[in-house]
Scaffold this active site. Structure first.
Site, PDB file in Angstrom:
ATOM      1  CB  CYS B 438      -0.894   0.036   1.233  1.00  0.00           C
ATOM      2  SG  CYS B 438      -2.147  -1.221   1.216  1.00  0.00           S
ATOM      3  CD  GLU B 440       2.948  -1.266   3.358  1.00  0.00           C
ATOM      4  OE1 GLU B 440       2.212  -0.645   2.550  1.00  0.00           O
ATOM      5  OE2 GLU B 440       2.902  -2.490   3.457  1.00  0.00           O
TER       6      GLU B 440
END
Lengths: 262, 842
Positions: B438, B440
């Site tokens: 997502c 990171e």
């Protein structure tokens, strides 16, 4: 602190991320009070200078508050990073800002001192001397011309248009950048003839100038109920895209730079 | 100034046909991998686990059915049917067996499974009882942790049930020296080993496992070469015959050897990408900086006249399609949290190089083209933005945003690079970051980041404060005191911090237990061969072989907690309009509204238990009556009026997301209650914990398990996602919302923050719309925001899609850190997306 920052004025809203009223990302300050009473007005709560109550979506709120220039600027400057990237800034709208000339001048001056682009949306319904006080601090004058016929103008807005048309002539020469904006209102000014007449006048005072055609919308209609007033344009529908395109062609024929929307 | 080729490159008609083929059938569950894995495991009992993993990988790759789909240019499919999935019983299996009969009809991410497959898997599963990572992890966990998990304070479901994934390997090295080059490195290390070395046993086993796995991968590719030759022989269409011959040639060369052309590099990349997802079920295997490591091959071929831009684009488009061919089945609850069949394969373009210069190139633009051409959720396409990003690149990205796919996501180099440096990365490595899953960030090929390690619901510890540590009658958290004793806000806030810290500790315990379980039962030799410094250290990624080690669990619900604590501070302690007891009563009664099912069930269980302890056993009918009574929650009229007034007063308070300095700084402090304690903990791989602030899509299902909160939020409704303001509460336009969110500390949340915005398409109209949009992103970034993502689709369209899903089969929307097909999302998640504040241009 400089005195002009303490000038008090009456506003009814501050709206951020406006992308249709002047270049870039802008914050619009809505001043309360107007000399006109346009039947289609989408901000009827802007018309009276008095603070009033309006009910929308089941909730009653007070419309209008008195603020200093300093307070307004604090709010406006929060979006400075976005202005800087887009050449945006502050736009005064209303109501008619010229009804509170000292406040309007002080706001524009404060914006300029902070390096912001300045704009005003106005009908120019004030003595030219009053308007001239604003001009040193003003980058963009977005001026409404709604009709060329004084009687029809009076019928739909409450006042005739002679002073405004005359002021437009002055502004074409004196304003740093003038844009003429025409709200296209069915039953009032949406025929090719009426738009042609406006375009003819604009090309006369400002050959090759800019003209924006703003299609009528109904977004304000609920507010009339909320203010306990009658909305007199209930029966009309927004102009079609095709019709707007036709009107755009019309103004372009006068050698003007036209666009639909702000 | 750098010059780019930014002209539109046309989409080949092949691409639409590939996409069509992909979506012809419902995805299905296939058993081949599980069968082969189990066969191998049965034959390798007693051997070192790393050896068993390599042997199983080899057995699978030698025997699993292979297929080349019609018209493909890039080949390699994990399943017979498109968009289908294999299963991975070594991590967990019970949930799937339990859900055999519902997996096809569930709302989130359904999969078809044949009766025959069910039967096969039931047989296979017999072997795995007591042997999974999941079961071992549970053995390791403390009692307090298990209780906190059972009460949904946090959920480490992802790695508890599945492989870890969440990594970007060193693709560049594979492209350059091929697997034969990496095998040679392993052999060199082996030669350097002496029989008398203390660590001989583990190193020797590991390095041999690496070589076996890589050799297996080469053989797998060579099976495709043979298949392509056979298919070419049978092919009548002369053009396709030629294509198949080329495919055969590619697969014979790569990934064994270094890539000699852009086409070979594409094929080599793909084998790595899909085989990582055959070795383990971990998702978020992220291609990372594709535009960087592919560029030398593109440039060389282009300069030498060996490739046209059009063909290069077509190959990239083919890869984009293939990224949607992979799939994964999750348990029903996780499927809600990761809804939309997403694999989170994050691919990023633009940004700086290791020296800090802008690295945007032609391929960066072609990545945007590919995303537009394919218009599917995968890859999770992202762009890196910094002060030196070429303006035309931002504008092209903005144009893609305007298409409404929710892609790309925008990331801020100016925050992420220093944030990573603060976590111990070298400046050069930090500059070369890419995004996993997502949001990171990590340095590719050097990191085991354990991103996405758990969802931590920041609302639940506040409920524990009100219950003095009890939840549904069970002592879950520490006793922080009766609420009547909190005579100052500081005491109340301090109780919240105490609950937070203890729950964080439990979550760490869960994560570390799972971490150890993966190291003991599922080390991954194939993956480890492409992550520095595993070969040198002679140990796997799972045992701490990577250069950088982190664990990154993500908190969410900041906006709710900021608004909630602010409400209590103001209404109870400053204005003294309400007492804490009145708040507690209102929350318990869900402000007099109906009680949602999960909460009602919890309360019913509690009452039944308490009565049973007093010796009063309830009959089935009586229990059902209790449940119904709780659900209906009939409140006397005067009380309801009181609750309504309370909610009104809460609503009138300033809220996070409106550029109100006081509230925003308060929110910043509230976020610290999660981010600061967390970074004090260490993981078993020698790394530290670092916080993320994002929810994937778990804010909806986990919100369903959360009682009413003092911000006026009703029980069971979604919790705010990521760092975004609570839905519908940011009412001062997008700039105000951005300014507020930027006031949080994004640097400390070095595992990523997620800021969702929704725009009506009209806001991005025309060139000036694009410019304003770009300025909004850059303005947010200038104020040190980390990430932004957008949904540009009108409310009307989404409502219509709910009504007529068949018309919107390929409508892609942004969920949270990724995009998914709208119609595959559960109804509650769809509603959450529709209810997010929609920003317009005024």
């Amino acid at each position: 602190m400089q005195d002009y920052l303490n000038t008090i004025g009456r506003i009814f809203d501050i709206q951020k991320f406006s992308v249709h009223d002047g270049p870039g990302i802008r914050t619009i300050v809505f001043l309360k009070g107007c000399v006109l009473r346009c039947k289609w007005c989408c901000n009827p709560e802007s018309q009276n200078y008095e603070i009033e109550q309006m009910t929308t979506a089941g909730k009653t709120k007070t419309v209008g508050r008195d603020v200093t220039v300093k307070e307004v600027m604090e709010e406006v400057l929060k979006d400075r990073v976005y202005f800087r990237r887009t050449g945006g800034g502050i736009t005064l709208s209303g109501g008619e800002s010229l009804c509170q000339p000292d406040f309007a001048v002080a706001l524009l001056r404060a914006a300029k001192e902070n390096g912001l682009s300045t704009a005003i949306e106005s009908t120019a319904a004030a003595p030219i001397e009053t308007i001239r006080k604003l001009l040193p601090y003003l980058d963009h004058y977005l001026m409404d011309i709604k009709h060329t016929n004084p009687e029809k103008h009076k019928e739909f807005t409450g006042r005739d248009n002679r002073l405004m048309l005359e002021n437009a002539r002055h502004l074409a020469k004196e304003a740093r950048h003038l844009v003429i904006r025409v709200p296209v209102i069915p039953t009032f000014n949406d025929t090719v003839e009426e738009i042609s007449a406006i375009a003819a006048y604009v090309s006369e005072i400002m050959p090759g100038g800019e003209i924006h055609l703003l299609p009528y919308h109904r977004l304000g209609s609920d507010k009339y109920k909320g203010l306990g007033r009658e909305y007199k344009m209930e029966h009309i529908s927004p102009p079609t895209d095709e019709h707007m395109e036709k009107l755009l062609e019309t103004v372009k024929k006068f050698g003007l730079q036209g666009q639909i929307g702000g | 100034m750098a010059e780019f080729y930014i002209e539109e490159i046309k989409k080949s008609p092949r691409i639409s046909r590939l996409v069509e083929h992909l979506f012809e059938k419902m995805p299905q569950i296939e058993a081949d991998r599980a069968v082969l894995l189990t066969e191998s495991y049965k034959n390798s009992e007693g051997k070192p686990v790393i050896t068993r993993r390599a042997e199983a990988f080899e057995h699978i790759l030698k025997n699993i059915p292979i297929t080349i789909r019609p018209e493909e240019l890039i080949v390699g499919s994990a399943t017979k049917q498109p968009r289908s999935c294999q299963v991975f019983p070594e991590f967990s299996y019970q949930w799937l067996e339990d859900e055999f009969d519902t997996v096809e009809t569930r709302t989130a991410d359904p999969f078809y499974i044949s009766e025959e497959t069910k039967q096969t898997l039931r047989e296979v599963y017999k072997y795995w009882k007591g042997r999974t990572t999941s079961e071992l992890a549970l053995e390791y966990m403390s009692e307090g942790t298990k209780t906190a998990m059972a009460h949904n304070i946090f959920t480490p479901g992802n790695y508890f049930y599945n492989g870890v994934g969440h990594v970007t390997v060193n693709y560049a090295e594979v492209l350059e020296i091929g697997f034969e080059g990496i095998m040679a490195k392993a052999k060199t290390e082996l030669e350097g080993l002496s029989d008398g070395d203390a660590d001989y046993a583990e190193k020797n086993a590991f390095l041999n496992a690496v070589i076996k796995s890589l050799e297996a991968a080469c053989l797998y590719a060579e099976r495709y070469a043979l298949l392509a030759v056979e298919m070419a022989k049978a092919e009548t269409d002369s053009k396709r015959k030629l294509e198949l011959a080329l495919i055969a040639n590619n697969c014979a060369n790569v990934p064994r050897k270094g890539a000699k052309s852009f086409y070979e590099a594409c094929q080599s990349f793909w084998f790595v990408q899909m085989l990582l997802q055959t070795e383990s079920s971990g998702h978020s295997i992220s291609p990372g900086r594709f535009d960087q490591y592919m560029y030398p091959y593109y440039k060389k071929d282009l300069d030498e006249g060996k490739i046209t831009r059009e063909f290069a684009q077509e190959l990239m488009d083919c890869i984009w399609v293939k990224l949607n061919d992979l799939n994964k089945v999750r348990d029903a609850a996780s499927a809600e949290g990761f809804a939309g069949y997403s694999l989170f394969q994050n691919l990023i373009a633009g940004g700086q190089n290791t020296e800090g210069l802008d690295a945007t190139n032609d391929l960066s633009f072609m990545c945007i083209n590919a995303t537009a051409h394919v218009s599917l959720p995968q890859p999770s396409f992202s762009v890196r933005i910094w002060n030196g990003t070429p303006h035309e690149f931002i504008l092209r990205a903005a144009e893609l945003t305007r298409m409404g796919l929710g892609l790309p996501a925008y990331y801020n180099d100016e925050v992420i690079i220093p944030a990573l440096v603060s976590r111990g990365l070298t400046l050069e490595d930090a500059r070369d970051y890419n995004i996993i899953g997502c949001v990171e960030p990590q340095k590719s090929g050097k990191t085991e980041g354990w991103h996405d390690a758990a969802f931590f619901n920041m609302c639940r510890p506040l409920e524990l404060v009100f219950g003095n540590g009890k939840d549904f009658g069970v002592q879950v958290g520490p006793k922080t005191g009766e609420i009547k004793d909190f005579d100052t806000f500081d005491k109340f806030y301090s109780a919240y911090k105490t609950q937070m810290r203890k729950m964080i500790e439990y979550m760490v315990n869960a994560n570390n237990s799972i971490d150890v379980a993966h190291a003991k039962r599922c080390p991954l030799p194939f993956l480890s061969s492409m992550v520095e410094d595993c070969i040198k250290r002679g140990t796997s990624v799972q045992q701490g072989g990577a250069v950088y080690n982190f664990t990154g669990p993500q908190g969410f619900g900041i906006a709710n907690m900021a608004d909630a604590l602010y409400a209590i501070k103001t209404l109870v302690y400053e204005q003294k309009k309400y007492t804490l007891n009145q708040f507690a009563d209102a929350l318990r009664n869900n402000y007099g509204e109906e009680m949602p099912p999960v909460i009602a069930t919890g309360l019913t269980t509690q009452i039944v238990k308490e009565l049973a302890l007093k010796g009063r056993a309830l009959s089935k009918e009586e229990i059902s009556d209790v449940y119904i009574k709780i659900t209906k929650n009939q409140t006397p009229e005067d009380k309801k009026r009181f609750y309504d007034k309370l909610r009104e007063d809460i609503e009138a308070l300033p809220k996070f997301g409106n550029d109100n300095l006081e509230v925003d700084l308060f929110a910043r402090d509230v976020a610290y209650t999660y981010t600061k304690p967390l970074q004090e903990f260490k993981n078993p791989r020698g790394g530290i914990f670092q916080a993320g602030l994002y929810p994937v899509s778990a804010n909806v299902p986990l919100g369903a398990q959360t009682g009413a909160t003092p911000d006026g939020r009703l029980a069971g409704t979604p919790v705010a996602d990521g760092v975004s303001p609570a839905a519908g509460r940011d009412v001062n336009g997008p700039t105000a919302s951005c300014n507020s969110v930027a006031r949080l500390d994004h640097f400390i949340a070095s595992n990523g923050t997620l800021f969702n915005m929704k725009f009506h398409p009209s806001a991005l109209k025309g060139q000036s719309g694009l410019e304003s949009f770009a300025a909004l992103v850059c303005g947010y970034f200038e104020q040190k925001g980390m990430h932004m993502q957008f949904n540009v689709v009108s409310r009307e369209t989404l409502l219509d899609a709910q009504k007529y899903p068949e018309k919107y089969k390929t409508l892609v929307v942004r969920v949270a850190g990724y995009s998914a097909l709208f119609t595959t999302l559960s109804r509650s998640l769809q509603d959450d997306i529709i209810n997010r504040t929609e920003q317009g241009g005024f």
